[in-house]
Design a protein around this motif. Structure first.
Motif, PDB file in Angstrom:
ATOM      1  N   MET A   1       0.814  -1.194   0.000  1.00  0.00           N
ATOM      2  CA  MET A   1       0.000   0.000   0.000  1.00  0.00           C
ATOM      3  C   MET A   1       0.855   1.255   0.000  1.00  0.00           C
ATOM      4  SD  MET A   1      -3.179   0.737   0.015  1.00  0.00           S
ATOM      5  CE  MET A   1      -4.337   1.980   0.417  1.00  0.00           C
ATOM      6  N   ALA A   2       1.925   1.241   0.777  1.00  0.00           N
ATOM      7  CA  ALA A   2       2.792   2.417   0.839  1.00  0.00           C
ATOM      8  C   ALA A   2       3.447   2.683  -0.512  1.00  0.00           C
ATOM      9  CB  ALA A   2       3.843   2.247   1.921  1.00  0.00           C
ATOM     10  N   GLN A   3       3.798   1.620  -1.209  1.00  0.00           N
ATOM     11  CA  GLN A   3       4.441   1.814  -2.501  1.00  0.00           C
ATOM     12  C   GLN A   3       3.474   2.423  -3.505  1.00  0.00           C
ATOM     13  OE1 GLN A   3       6.588  -1.503  -3.963  1.00  0.00           O
ATOM     14  NE2 GLN A   3       7.368  -0.412  -5.724  1.00  0.00           N
ATOM     15  N   SER A   4       2.205   2.014  -3.474  1.00  0.00           N
ATOM     16  CA  SER A   4       1.256   2.592  -4.423  1.00  0.00           C
ATOM     17  C   SER A   4       1.048   4.079  -4.143  1.00  0.00           C
ATOM     18  CB  SER A   4      -0.072   1.840  -4.390  1.00  0.00           C
ATOM     19  OG  SER A   4      -0.720   2.029  -3.155  1.00  0.00           O
ATOM     20  N   ARG A   5       1.072   4.471  -2.859  1.00  0.00           N
ATOM     21  CA  ARG A   5       0.967   5.894  -2.549  1.00  0.00           C
ATOM     22  C   ARG A   5       2.186   6.643  -3.076  1.00  0.00           C
ATOM     23  NH1 ARG A   5      -1.036   5.469   3.492  1.00  0.00           N
ATOM     24  NH2 ARG A   5       0.969   4.434   3.521  1.00  0.00           N
ATOM     25  N   ARG A   6       3.341   6.017  -2.980  1.00  0.00           N
ATOM     26  CA  ARG A   6       4.558   6.658  -3.501  1.00  0.00           C
ATOM     27  C   ARG A   6       4.447   6.834  -5.009  1.00  0.00           C
ATOM     28  NH1 ARG A   6      10.346   5.037  -4.908  1.00  0.00           N
ATOM     29  NH2 ARG A   6      11.382   7.046  -4.728  1.00  0.00           N
ATOM     30  N   ILE A   7       3.977   5.819  -5.688  1.00  0.00           N
ATOM     31  CA  ILE A   7       3.827   5.896  -7.148  1.00  0.00           C
ATOM     32  C   ILE A   7       2.837   7.001  -7.511  1.00  0.00           C
ATOM     33  CG2 ILE A   7       2.974   4.642  -9.171  1.00  0.00           C
ATOM     34  CD1 ILE A   7       4.178   2.109  -7.845  1.00  0.00           C
ATOM     35  N   GLU A   8       1.745   7.094  -6.768  1.00  0.00           N
ATOM     36  CA  GLU A   8       0.773   8.154  -7.024  1.00  0.00           C
ATOM     37  C   GLU A   8       1.387   9.532  -6.800  1.00  0.00           C
ATOM     38  OE1 GLU A   8      -2.752   7.506  -4.706  1.00  0.00           O
ATOM     39  OE2 GLU A   8      -3.073   5.525  -5.582  1.00  0.00           O
ATOM     40  N   ARG A   9       2.175   9.668  -5.749  1.00  0.00           N
ATOM     41  CA  ARG A   9       2.825  10.959  -5.473  1.00  0.00           C
ATOM     42  C   ARG A   9       3.813  11.308  -6.567  1.00  0.00           C
ATOM     43  NH1 ARG A   9       3.994   9.191  -0.035  1.00  0.00           N
ATOM     44  NH2 ARG A   9       6.155   9.202  -0.718  1.00  0.00           N
ATOM     45  N   VAL A  10       4.595  10.321  -7.003  1.00  0.00           N
ATOM     46  CA  VAL A  10       5.559  10.571  -8.079  1.00  0.00           C
ATOM     47  C   VAL A  10       4.825  10.950  -9.362  1.00  0.00           C
ATOM     48  CG1 VAL A  10       7.304   9.486  -9.560  1.00  0.00           C
ATOM     49  CG2 VAL A  10       7.394   9.147  -7.087  1.00  0.00           C
ATOM     50  N   ALA A  11       3.726  10.271  -9.660  1.00  0.00           N
ATOM     51  CA  ALA A  11       2.940  10.593 -10.860  1.00  0.00           C
ATOM     52  C   ALA A  11       2.411  12.021 -10.787  1.00  0.00           C
ATOM     53  CB  ALA A  11       1.793   9.600 -11.028  1.00  0.00           C
ATOM     54  N   ALA A  12       1.922  12.430  -9.622  1.00  0.00           N
ATOM     55  CA  ALA A  12       1.416  13.798  -9.463  1.00  0.00           C
ATOM     56  C   ALA A  12       2.547  14.815  -9.620  1.00  0.00           C
ATOM     57  CB  ALA A  12       0.742  13.957  -8.105  1.00  0.00           C
ATOM     58  N   LEU A  13       3.714  14.504  -9.062  1.00  0.00           N
ATOM     59  CA  LEU A  13       4.857  15.407  -9.208  1.00  0.00           C
ATOM     60  C   LEU A  13       5.310  15.502 -10.663  1.00  0.00           C
ATOM     61  CD1 LEU A  13       6.946  14.431  -6.063  1.00  0.00           C
ATOM     62  CD2 LEU A  13       5.827  16.627  -6.495  1.00  0.00           C
ATOM     63  N   ILE A  14       5.333  14.359 -11.339  1.00  0.00           N
ATOM     64  CA  ILE A  14       5.721  14.359 -12.754  1.00  0.00           C
ATOM     65  C   ILE A  14       4.733  15.189 -13.560  1.00  0.00           C
ATOM     66  CG2 ILE A  14       5.850  12.904 -14.823  1.00  0.00           C
ATOM     67  CD1 ILE A  14       7.190  10.765 -13.062  1.00  0.00           C
ATOM     68  N   ARG A  15       3.453  15.044 -13.269  1.00  0.00           N
ATOM     69  CA  ARG A  15       2.442  15.814 -14.003  1.00  0.00           C
ATOM     70  C   ARG A  15       2.664  17.311 -13.805  1.00  0.00           C
ATOM     71  NH1 ARG A  15      -4.129  15.183 -13.757  1.00  0.00           N
ATOM     72  NH2 ARG A  15      -4.538  16.864 -15.193  1.00  0.00           N
ATOM     73  N   ARG A  16       2.878  17.709 -12.566  1.00  0.00           N
ATOM     74  CA  ARG A  16       3.077  19.130 -12.267  1.00  0.00           C
ATOM     75  C   ARG A  16       4.338  19.673 -12.935  1.00  0.00           C
ATOM     76  NH1 ARG A  16       4.313  20.162  -6.415  1.00  0.00           N
ATOM     77  NH2 ARG A  16       6.428  20.037  -7.169  1.00  0.00           N
ATOM     78  N   GLU A  17       5.450  18.951 -12.770  1.00  0.00           N
ATOM     79  CA  GLU A  17       6.723  19.423 -13.322  1.00  0.00           C
ATOM     80  C   GLU A  17       6.731  19.376 -14.847  1.00  0.00           C
ATOM     81  OE1 GLU A  17       9.116  20.957 -11.711  1.00  0.00           O
ATOM     82  OE2 GLU A  17       8.100  20.671  -9.799  1.00  0.00           O
ATOM     83  N   ALA A  18       6.153  18.317 -15.428  1.00  0.00           N
ATOM     84  CA  ALA A  18       6.099  18.223 -16.895  1.00  0.00           C
ATOM     85  C   ALA A  18       5.245  19.353 -17.474  1.00  0.00           C
ATOM     86  CB  ALA A  18       5.559  16.863 -17.314  1.00  0.00           C
ATOM     87  N   SER A  19       4.156  19.682 -16.810  1.00  0.00           N
ATOM     88  CA  SER A  19       3.326  20.804 -17.268  1.00  0.00           C
ATOM     89  C   SER A  19       4.120  22.105 -17.247  1.00  0.00           C
ATOM     90  CB  SER A  19       2.090  20.955 -16.373  1.00  0.00           C
ATOM     91  OG  SER A  19       1.241  19.852 -16.511  1.00  0.00           O
ATOM     92  N   GLU A  20       4.846  22.302 -16.178  1.00  0.00           N
ATOM     93  CA  GLU A  20       5.674  23.502 -16.056  1.00  0.00           C
ATOM     94  C   GLU A  20       6.742  23.543 -17.151  1.00  0.00           C
ATOM     95  OE1 GLU A  20       7.214  27.061 -14.572  1.00  0.00           O
ATOM     96  OE2 GLU A  20       5.345  26.047 -14.057  1.00  0.00           O
ATOM     97  N   LEU A  21       7.388  22.408 -17.389  1.00  0.00           N
ATOM     98  CA  LEU A  21       8.426  22.344 -18.421  1.00  0.00           C
ATOM     99  C   LEU A  21       7.841  22.628 -19.805  1.00  0.00           C
ATOM    100  CD1 LEU A  21      10.418  19.237 -17.209  1.00  0.00           C
ATOM    101  CD2 LEU A  21      11.289  21.569 -17.373  1.00  0.00           C
ATOM    102  N   LEU A  22       6.705  22.021 -20.101  1.00  0.00           N
ATOM    103  CA  LEU A  22       6.092  22.221 -21.414  1.00  0.00           C
ATOM    104  C   LEU A  22       5.665  23.669 -21.608  1.00  0.00           C
ATOM    105  CD1 LEU A  22       3.963  18.979 -21.684  1.00  0.00           C
ATOM    106  CD2 LEU A  22       6.035  19.538 -22.969  1.00  0.00           C
ATOM    107  N   LEU A  23       5.230  24.288 -20.542  1.00  0.00           N
ATOM    108  CA  LEU A  23       4.771  25.665 -20.626  1.00  0.00           C
ATOM    109  C   LEU A  23       5.926  26.654 -20.743  1.00  0.00           C
ATOM    110  CD1 LEU A  23       2.229  27.459 -20.485  1.00  0.00           C
ATOM    111  CD2 LEU A  23       2.602  27.573 -18.014  1.00  0.00           C
ATOM    112  N   ARG A  24       6.993  26.431 -19.994  1.00  0.00           N
ATOM    113  CA  ARG A  24       8.047  27.439 -19.880  1.00  0.00           C
ATOM    114  C   ARG A  24       9.366  27.116 -20.593  1.00  0.00           C
ATOM    115  NH1 ARG A  24       4.938  30.617 -17.388  1.00  0.00           N
ATOM    116  NH2 ARG A  24       4.167  30.326 -15.286  1.00  0.00           N
ATOM    117  N   LYS A  25       9.702  25.843 -20.739  1.00  0.00           N
ATOM    118  CA  LYS A  25      11.039  25.494 -21.223  1.00  0.00           C
ATOM    119  C   LYS A  25      11.084  24.956 -22.657  1.00  0.00           C
ATOM    120  CE  LYS A  25      13.235  26.280 -17.331  1.00  0.00           C
ATOM    121  NZ  LYS A  25      14.333  27.206 -17.208  1.00  0.00           N
TER     122      LYS A  25
END
Length: 135
Positions: free
Chosen positions: A1-25
């Protein structure tokens, strides 16, 4: 269960950072042709692979050009994600078109057409009933 939460957190972070990169970089014109948004991020259990689903509003040609631009920027985005998220090994990134919004829009259009035909048919029936009451 803890690992799935980690994967979800990483996915959310990737989504946020990738959006920022696509928008600005990312300066590739192909990426900025249509209106694009990241709809979902799927990360493999071992954090080695990542699918980023994007929705592109535009013509089919604009969608394909945007996808080509994203694929060419994948290596840069992977490197930036590795640095920003401080991962030991950044996941390989695969971009996929998400046609969910497009399909939803098509279903709504069909429902609207059905409703318009139903209303038209009801009006016609009402007119027929009124005409038959006069004769």
């Amino acid at each position: 269960m803890a690992q799935s939460r980690r994967i979800e957190r990483v996915a959310a972070l990737i989504r946020r950072e990738a959006s920022e990169l696509l928008l600005r970089k990312i300066r590739d014109e192909r990426v900025h042709q249509g209106i694009m948004s990241i709809t979902e991020v799927e990360v493999a259990g071992d954090l080695q692979h990542c699918k980023i689903f994007v929705s592109v509003f535009g013509t089919e040609e604009e969608r394909q050009q945007t996808l080509l631009g994203l694929q060419s920027a994948a290596v840069f985005i992977r490197g930036e994600l590795g640095r920003r998220l401080k991962l030991r090994r950044a996941p390989e990134i695969i971009f996929r078109l998400d046609r969910g919004i497009e399909k939803g829009s098509a279903v709504l259009n069909l429902l609207n057409e059905i409703e318009q035909k139903r209303i038209k048919h009801k009006i016609q029936e009402d007119d027929d009933m009124q005409f038959s009451s006069f004769t």
